[in-house]
Write a protein that holds these residues in place. Structure first.
Motif, PDB file in Angstrom:
ATOM      1  N   LEU A  31      -6.594   3.102 -22.500  1.00 19.57           N
ATOM      2  CA  LEU A  31      -7.582   2.847 -21.443  1.00 19.57           C
ATOM      3  C   LEU A  31      -7.249   3.644 -20.182  1.00 19.57           C
ATOM      4  N   THR A  32      -5.971   3.801 -19.893  1.00 18.38           N
ATOM      5  CA  THR A  32      -5.563   4.578 -18.724  1.00 18.38           C
ATOM      6  C   THR A  32      -5.961   6.037 -18.907  1.00 18.38           C
ATOM      7  N   ASP A  33      -5.739   6.555 -20.103  1.00 20.98           N
ATOM      8  CA  ASP A  33      -6.124   7.951 -20.377  1.00 20.98           C
ATOM      9  C   ASP A  33      -7.640   8.115 -20.253  1.00 20.98           C
ATOM     10  N   LEU A  34      -8.400   7.158 -20.756  1.00 19.77           N
ATOM     11  CA  LEU A  34      -9.858   7.203 -20.675  1.00 19.77           C
ATOM     12  C   LEU A  34     -10.308   7.147 -19.226  1.00 19.77           C
ATOM     13  N   PHE A  35      -9.688   6.259 -18.455  1.00 19.83           N
ATOM     14  CA  PHE A  35     -10.032   6.139 -17.040  1.00 19.83           C
ATOM     15  C   PHE A  35      -9.689   7.425 -16.296  1.00 19.83           C
ATOM     16  N   GLY A  36      -8.577   8.049 -16.642  1.00 21.38           N
ATOM     17  CA  GLY A  36      -8.189   9.291 -15.989  1.00 21.38           C
ATOM     18  C   GLY A  36      -9.173  10.410 -16.292  1.00 21.38           C
ATOM     19  N   SER A  37      -9.665  10.492 -17.521  1.00 23.24           N
ATOM     20  CA  SER A  37     -10.605  11.557 -17.876  1.00 23.24           C
ATOM     21  C   SER A  37     -11.967  11.323 -17.233  1.00 23.24           C
ATOM     22  N   VAL A  38     -12.402  10.068 -17.104  1.00 23.50           N
ATOM     23  CA  VAL A  38     -13.678   9.753 -16.464  1.00 23.50           C
ATOM     24  C   VAL A  38     -13.584  10.032 -14.974  1.00 23.50           C
ATOM     25  N   ALA A  39     -12.487   9.709 -14.381  1.00 24.65           N
ATOM     26  CA  ALA A  39     -12.318   9.918 -12.940  1.00 24.65           C
ATOM     27  C   ALA A  39     -12.203  11.399 -12.626  1.00 24.65           C
ATOM     28  N   ALA A  40     -11.674  12.185 -13.528  1.00 16.81           N
ATOM     29  CA  ALA A  40     -11.511  13.614 -13.278  1.00 16.81           C
ATOM     30  C   ALA A  40     -12.841  14.340 -13.414  1.00 16.81           C
ATOM     31  N   ALA A  41     -13.718  13.884 -14.235  1.00 12.57           N
ATOM     32  CA  ALA A  41     -15.010  14.553 -14.452  1.00 12.57           C
ATOM     33  C   ALA A  41     -15.875  14.571 -13.202  1.00 12.57           C
ATOM     34  N   PRO A  42     -16.097  13.495 -12.526  1.00  7.85           N
ATOM     35  CA  PRO A  42     -16.928  13.574 -11.342  1.00  7.85           C
ATOM     36  C   PRO A  42     -16.321  14.446 -10.257  1.00  7.85           C
ATOM     37  N   VAL A  43     -15.023  14.505 -10.174  1.00  8.30           N
ATOM     38  CA  VAL A  43     -14.390  15.347  -9.165  1.00  8.30           C
ATOM     39  C   VAL A  43     -14.715  16.798  -9.461  1.00  8.30           C
ATOM     40  N   SER A  44     -14.650  17.210 -10.695  1.00 11.37           N
ATOM     41  CA  SER A  44     -14.941  18.588 -11.039  1.00 11.37           C
ATOM     42  C   SER A  44     -16.422  18.901 -10.836  1.00 11.37           C
ATOM     43  N   ALA A  45     -17.325  17.927 -11.027  1.00 11.30           N
ATOM     44  CA  ALA A  45     -18.753  18.129 -10.785  1.00 11.30           C
ATOM     45  C   ALA A  45     -19.021  18.302  -9.310  1.00 11.30           C
ATOM     46  N   LYS A  46     -18.321  17.548  -8.484  1.00 13.59           N
ATOM     47  CA  LYS A  46     -18.498  17.650  -7.043  1.00 13.59           C
ATOM     48  C   LYS A  46     -18.032  19.010  -6.560  1.00 13.59           C
ATOM     49  N   THR A  47     -16.899  19.482  -7.070  1.00 14.59           N
ATOM     50  CA  THR A  47     -16.385  20.784  -6.634  1.00 14.59           C
ATOM     51  C   THR A  47     -17.303  21.900  -7.109  1.00 14.59           C
ATOM     52  N   ALA A 104       4.012  -3.880 -14.681  1.00 14.76           N
ATOM     53  CA  ALA A 104       3.641  -2.474 -14.866  1.00 14.76           C
ATOM     54  C   ALA A 104       4.448  -1.849 -16.000  1.00 14.76           C
ATOM     55  N   ARG A 105       5.739  -2.173 -16.086  1.00 14.07           N
ATOM     56  CA  ARG A 105       6.559  -1.661 -17.189  1.00 14.07           C
ATOM     57  C   ARG A 105       6.035  -2.169 -18.540  1.00 14.07           C
ATOM     58  N   ALA A 106       5.663  -3.413 -18.573  1.00 12.07           N
ATOM     59  CA  ALA A 106       5.148  -3.991 -19.821  1.00 12.07           C
ATOM     60  C   ALA A 106       3.827  -3.329 -20.215  1.00 12.07           C
ATOM     61  N   LEU A 107       3.003  -3.057 -19.228  1.00 14.70           N
ATOM     62  CA  LEU A 107       1.704  -2.428 -19.525  1.00 14.70           C
ATOM     63  C   LEU A 107       1.864  -0.972 -19.963  1.00 14.70           C
ATOM     64  N   LYS A 108       2.844  -0.272 -19.438  1.00  8.03           N
ATOM     65  CA  LYS A 108       3.067   1.118 -19.853  1.00  8.03           C
ATOM     66  C   LYS A 108       3.434   1.194 -21.327  1.00  8.03           C
ATOM     67  N   ASN A 109       4.123   0.185 -21.796  1.00 10.19           N
ATOM     68  CA  ASN A 109       4.536   0.169 -23.198  1.00 10.19           C
ATOM     69  C   ASN A 109       3.417  -0.336 -24.117  1.00 10.19           C
ATOM     70  N   ASP A 110       2.368  -0.917 -23.561  1.00 12.24           N
ATOM     71  CA  ASP A 110       1.251  -1.434 -24.366  1.00 12.24           C
ATOM     72  C   ASP A 110       0.340  -0.265 -24.769  1.00 12.24           C
ATOM     73  N   PRO A 111       0.128  -0.015 -26.081  1.00  7.79           N
ATOM     74  CA  PRO A 111      -0.677   1.136 -26.506  1.00  7.79           C
ATOM     75  C   PRO A 111      -2.165   0.992 -26.105  1.00  7.79           C
ATOM     76  N   GLU A 112      -2.691  -0.204 -26.074  1.00  3.01           N
ATOM     77  CA  GLU A 112      -4.102  -0.382 -25.699  1.00  3.01           C
ATOM     78  C   GLU A 112      -4.315  -0.010 -24.242  1.00  3.01           C
ATOM     79  N   PHE A 113      -3.372  -0.467 -23.389  1.00  2.00           N
ATOM     80  CA  PHE A 113      -3.482  -0.150 -21.969  1.00  2.00           C
ATOM     81  C   PHE A 113      -3.335   1.351 -21.732  1.00  2.00           C
ATOM     82  N   THR A 114      -2.456   2.002 -22.473  1.00  2.00           N
ATOM     83  CA  THR A 114      -2.244   3.438 -22.327  1.00  2.00           C
ATOM     84  C   THR A 114      -3.523   4.204 -22.682  1.00  2.00           C
TER      85      THR A 114
END
Length: 166
Positions: free
Chosen positions: A141-157, A129-139
């Motif tokens: 993708l994590t940001d993209l996944f976070g924004s996609v996951a947040a969108a459906p939650v706001s649509a549901k609310t 996990a520490r190695a992946l946090k330092n990887d720019p590609e993984f970071t």
């Protein structure tokens, strides 16, 4: 008769001085005999009488008593050293023995407790996990996944809010 008196007068002061000196000398020797049981006095007497053979012969009893006093002092010092060594040894066993025993018991108990504990295992995922946090590609993708996951939650609310208003 006057000649006899004149002859006797010069001898009296000399005889008087001699007797006075001998009385003082006798008094000094008596004090020395009385103080001979003290090791310091005995040591001084032995030193002085060893230097003068005639005095040593004249006061042989004093010399022998002084030597005896010095010998008794050495024996007493040796006895005191033996007693001191015994007391030190006894105190070491009585006081230090239990303290050493408690310290050994503490160390043995600590070793048993440490041996009984489960082995420490490193979690391999933590390092990954520490190695992946330092990887720019993984970071990214994590940001993209976070924004996609947040969108459906706001649509549901928002759909729930619209249902409540209706």
């Amino acid at each position: 008769m006057s000649e006899e008196v004149s002859q006797e007068q010069p001898t009296r002061p000399i005889a008087h001085l001699v007797s006075r000196r001998s009385v003082e000398e006798d008094r000094a020797w008596a004090q020395l005999y009385a103080a001979i049981h003290q090791p310091s006095a005995a040591e001084e007497v032995v030193k002085q009488l060893d230097a003068d053979a005639q005095s040593k012969r004249n006061h042989l009893a004093l010399y022998i008593r002084a030597k005896t006093t010095l010998r008794e002092q050495k024996v007493s010092e040796a006895r005191n050293q033996r007693v001191g060594a015994f007391v030190r040894t006894a105190l070491t066993f009585v006081v230090m023995g239990p303290l050493r025993l408690v310290a050994k018991a503490y160390v043995a108990t600590r070793n048993v407790v440490v041996a009984a504990m489960p082995p420490v295992q490193k979690e391999p995922a933590t390092a990954r996990a520490r190695a992946l946090k330092n990887d720019p590609e993984f970071t990214s993708l994590t940001d993209l996944f976070g924004s996609v996951a947040a969108a459906p939650v706001s649509a549901k609310t928002s759909s729930r809010a619209s249902r409540k208003t209706a």
